[in-house]
Enzyme design. Sequence first.
Site, mmCIF file in Angstrom:
data_model
loop_
_atom_site.group_PDB
_atom_site.id
_atom_site.type_symbol
_atom_site.label_atom_id
_atom_site.label_comp_id
_atom_site.label_asym_id
_atom_site.label_seq_id
_atom_site.Cartn_x
_atom_site.Cartn_y
_atom_site.Cartn_z
ATOM 1 N N ASP A 39 34.389 33.301 62.972
ATOM 2 C CA ASP A 39 34.617 33.143 64.411
ATOM 3 C C ASP A 39 36.060 33.435 64.802
ATOM 4 O OD1 ASP A 39 35.821 30.979 63.180
ATOM 5 O OD2 ASP A 39 35.158 29.511 64.678
ATOM 6 N N HIS A 217 50.816 42.725 38.141
ATOM 7 C CA HIS A 217 50.220 41.378 38.129
ATOM 8 C C HIS A 217 49.321 41.110 36.923
ATOM 9 C CE1 HIS A 217 50.849 41.432 42.775
ATOM 10 N NE2 HIS A 217 51.927 41.009 42.146
#
Length: 403
Positions: A39, A217
């Site tokens: 939303d 990473h």
Amino acid sequence: MSRRNILVCGGGNGAHCIAAIAARTQPEADISVLTLYADEAERWSKSLEQNPLKGIRVHKDGTTDEFDTKPKLVTKDPSVVVPSADMIFMVVPAFAHEQYLKALAPYVKDNTILVGLPTKCGFEFQCRSILGDKTKTCSIVSFETLPWACRILEFGTSIKILGTKDTIGASVLKGSECTLEKSDILDKIQRVFGEFPKILPVQNYLAIILMSDACIHPPIMYGKWGKWDGTPLSEKPLFYQGVDEVAADYLTKVSNEVVATAREIARQQSGVDMKDVVPLIDWYKNHYSDQLVDDSSLMRALQTNKAYDGLIHPMKETSDGKFVPDFSYRYTSEDIPFGMVVLKGLALLAGVDTPVMDEVLAWAQGKLGKEFIVGSELEGKDLPQSRAPQNYGFKTVDDLFKF
């Protein structure tokens, strides 16, 4: 002159930041936001309605520069905002690119500038697959990283810019029927960013992929946790500044495999410029020259990089207040399927052996509960969930340049 339309896709930190900055630097343009997550569009629209004068307040860390801007519209309906968009910034995690590209696809017009901010590896492959022939008439711009370190203070109304990079690399993949000039494309984006960061043109989109943080990473994670016995830690360990000789060795060897891949691609494809793919230690010296206290080795460069002060490994707290690694964090969940798997795929196309990358991948996929690599081949059952070039029909290095 017709009014220009800039569309920002996303509802997170980066999307808030670029929407606010674009509204300030481009007062003559209409700035809209498309967010498809839950939303978010309704929440953001409501915040604008409740705060109609100020919109988004931007706080810049370490300065007194605060300003208020607002997008014209926030929606979850692509048909309302995409058809008129001249420039589309996609500021969403890599796993969400597919959803947004499918939403954009029916409405993208000719000469649209589609900007991945940042892209992660294989963004261009996915764009071509989903947009089809429309990639011939538009341009895909790939950025190596987000221009700002930023955090939402209050959703829809307030964001803090913690820092702005001095420079940022970008490549332009211009469609064969796109009538815009590459220099003009980057100039348009520079005007949206403002004075900083300065955009540095990268000559080849593959260089952006190969020099992504996917080669940083995962090796650091593997170096730290590859032989971990499962015992929780009492403190959260430093990530970059905690790199030891073991992790630095993995980083160096993966970097060497990436550079070898770039050199072989350049050898096989006459005229292709891969000079931007450099050993990792050189990349740090180029990008963090004023932040490195000691650049005598890759390990010391990471350990003494002031830009990394205090950054820690992704961890989860146990019931007794100790810590264990969070292998669901983006350093593995994104940087494997939308990172190192793509690097491995390019190496396979180029015919370059990557034993260290294979070792890191095998460990990381186990932590994710996935299977991308089997031995030294990308033949795992979960490979379709990645952006490996093999998923898009690429069989040779030549295929990578047939956009």
